[in-house]
Design a protein around this motif. Structure first.
Motif, PDB file in Angstrom:
ATOM      1  N   GLY A  33       1.656   9.003  -6.415  1.00 37.51           N
ATOM      2  CA  GLY A  33       2.006  10.419  -6.255  1.00 37.51           C
ATOM      3  C   GLY A  33       3.050  10.854  -7.278  1.00 37.51           C
ATOM      4  O   GLY A  33       2.979  11.947  -7.846  1.00 37.51           O
ATOM      5  N   MET A  34       4.028   9.976  -7.547  1.00 43.06           N
ATOM      6  CA  MET A  34       5.081  10.307  -8.500  1.00 43.06           C
ATOM      7  C   MET A  34       4.551  10.351  -9.930  1.00 43.06           C
ATOM      8  O   MET A  34       5.059  11.098 -10.769  1.00 43.06           O
ATOM      9  CB  MET A  34       6.218   9.281  -8.397  1.00 43.06           C
ATOM     10  CG  MET A  34       7.070   9.452  -7.137  1.00 43.06           C
ATOM     11  SD  MET A  34       8.146   8.038  -6.793  1.00 43.06           S
ATOM     12  CE  MET A  34       9.135   8.033  -8.262  1.00 43.06           C
ATOM     13  N   ARG A  44       2.247   1.775  -3.416  1.00 40.97           N
ATOM     14  CA  ARG A  44       1.190   2.311  -4.295  1.00 40.97           C
ATOM     15  C   ARG A  44       1.040   3.817  -4.093  1.00 40.97           C
ATOM     16  O   ARG A  44       0.933   4.574  -5.057  1.00 40.97           O
ATOM     17  CB  ARG A  44      -0.127   1.588  -4.007  1.00 40.97           C
ATOM     18  CG  ARG A  44      -1.370   2.257  -4.610  1.00 40.97           C
ATOM     19  CD  ARG A  44      -2.585   1.338  -4.618  1.00 40.97           C
ATOM     20  NE  ARG A  44      -2.769   0.572  -3.399  1.00 40.97           N
ATOM     21  CZ  ARG A  44      -3.306   1.050  -2.280  1.00 40.97           C
ATOM     22  NH1 ARG A  44      -3.709   2.299  -2.227  1.00 40.97           N
ATOM     23  NH2 ARG A  44      -3.416   0.290  -1.208  1.00 40.97           N
ATOM     24  N   PHE A  45       1.028   4.257  -2.840  1.00 47.09           N
ATOM     25  CA  PHE A  45       0.855   5.671  -2.500  1.00 47.09           C
ATOM     26  C   PHE A  45       1.992   6.515  -3.088  1.00 47.09           C
ATOM     27  O   PHE A  45       1.753   7.549  -3.729  1.00 47.09           O
ATOM     28  CB  PHE A  45       0.799   5.795  -0.973  1.00 47.09           C
ATOM     29  CG  PHE A  45       0.752   7.200  -0.458  1.00 47.09           C
ATOM     30  CD1 PHE A  45      -0.196   8.110  -0.932  1.00 47.09           C
ATOM     31  CD2 PHE A  45       1.626   7.621   0.537  1.00 47.09           C
ATOM     32  CE1 PHE A  45      -0.257   9.398  -0.433  1.00 47.09           C
ATOM     33  CE2 PHE A  45       1.574   8.909   1.031  1.00 47.09           C
ATOM     34  CZ  PHE A  45       0.640   9.801   0.546  1.00 47.09           C
ATOM     35  N   VAL A  46       3.238   6.068  -2.910  1.00 52.58           N
ATOM     36  CA  VAL A  46       4.392   6.829  -3.393  1.00 52.58           C
ATOM     37  C   VAL A  46       4.408   6.848  -4.918  1.00 52.58           C
ATOM     38  O   VAL A  46       4.578   7.904  -5.547  1.00 52.58           O
ATOM     39  CB  VAL A  46       5.704   6.231  -2.834  1.00 52.58           C
ATOM     40  CG1 VAL A  46       6.915   6.904  -3.463  1.00 52.58           C
ATOM     41  CG2 VAL A  46       5.743   6.371  -1.309  1.00 52.58           C
ATOM     42  N   ALA A  57       0.833  -1.197   0.000  1.00 54.01           N
ATOM     43  CA  ALA A  57       0.000   0.000   0.000  1.00 54.01           C
ATOM     44  C   ALA A  57       0.873   1.255   0.000  1.00 54.01           C
ATOM     45  O   ALA A  57       0.593   2.229  -0.714  1.00 54.01           O
ATOM     46  CB  ALA A  57      -0.933  -0.013   1.216  1.00 54.01           C
ATOM     47  N   GLY A  58       1.952   1.239   0.789  1.00 58.72           N
ATOM     48  CA  GLY A  58       2.882   2.373   0.816  1.00 58.72           C
ATOM     49  C   GLY A  58       3.520   2.606  -0.547  1.00 58.72           C
ATOM     50  O   GLY A  58       3.631   3.748  -1.009  1.00 58.72           O
TER      51      GLY A  58
END
Lengths: 148, 124
Positions: free
Chosen positions: B25-26, B20-22, B17-18
């Motif tokens: 965002g990129m 996916r989030f990063v 999940a982390g």
């Protein structure tokens, strides 16, 4: 070209360690909940019922949450709530890779009808669930605005 | 499943999940109006789960690794709920082509990616 680093608190959300930590925390709990449900709900004649229910309930809940938080750029506790519960928990709870791989395996195992039912059934029910979640939140917000 | 494997699976899901989030965002660009992050994440994650499942079926990968990497990391990395809500939002904005890509298009692309991964993994 100047190589200045922006101030720490002006870094975008996805590069702030504390916020990444919230997503990881929510994702860990969401994944644990998904696995517990997958272990307790058996398949229904080759139909992966657990993942179907997880993805539908998760879509409903995310629609509810995101509409409640509104579409403006989020900051502070609203941003943290969205990242912990939405991006983290519900993102980790629901899953696309299991849906795709189960479907591909059903197709490969000549269970084409079950594969189509599973894939299209999840997609359509998930969309309807998201719409219902969004509508309920929008209705609650309209009521709050009339009677604050 | 042993408690240790369960805990590792859950933690791997958190890391997925982390990631996916990063990555999302990129990949986000103001100029690109389509939510390309979710599509790219779900297609790559489905391909990789196909590979992992194929490797486990071919008995190249132990079942514990399949659980931790597959159900854990890739399960947390990919997401269905965001795809549903993004599709509804795009349709609400009358961007029907994008809504179709985000729903039916994503479904077809992830299944094809997964089937390719399964073939690749089983052949190993």
């Amino acid at each position: 070209m100047s190589a200045r680093n922006p101030p720490k608190n002006h870094r975008p959300a996805h590069l702030r360690p504390g916020l990444i930590g919230l997503v990881i925390l929510g994702g860990t709990v969401g994944t644990a909940a998904r696995e517990l449900l997958t272990l307790s709900i058996p398949d229904l004649g080759g139909f992966p019922l657990a993942i179907f229910l997880i993805n539908v309930v998760g879509s409903f809940a995310l629609g509810l949450l995101l509409e409640r938080l509104g579409s403006a750029t989020l900051t502070g506790s609203k941003l943290r709530g969205r990242l912990l519960l939405g991006t983290g928990f519900l993102g980790g709870f629901t899953t696309y890779s299991a849906l795709a791989t189960h479907t591909a395996q059903l197709f490969g195992g000549q269970e084409v009808a079950t594969g189509i039912l599973y894939a299209i059934g999840t997609l359509v029910t998930g969309l309807v669930a998201a719409i219902v979640g969004i509508r309920i939140s929008a209705g609650l917000r309209a009521r709050d605005e009339v009677h604050p | 499943m042993t408690p240790l494997v369960f805990v590792a699976l859950a933690l791997a899901g958190g890391l997925g999940a982390g990631a996916r989030f990063v990555l999302d965002g990129m990949l986000w660009r103001r100029s690109v109006r389509y939510p390309v992050g979710t599509l790219l994440i779900n297609v790559t994650g489905s391909f990789l789960l196909g590979v992992v499942t194929g490797l486990a079926l071919a008995a190249v990968l132990p079942v514990e690794a399949q659980l931790i990497v597959g159900s854990g990391f890739l399960g947390g990395y990919t997401t269905f709920s965001t795809a549903s809500v993004e599709s509804v939002r795009l349709a609400q904005e009358r961007r029907y082509g994008s809504a179709l890509l985000s729903s039916v298009g994503m479904l077809v692309l992830t299944i094809v990616a997964s089937a390719g991964g399964l073939l690749l993994g089983s052949a190993a």
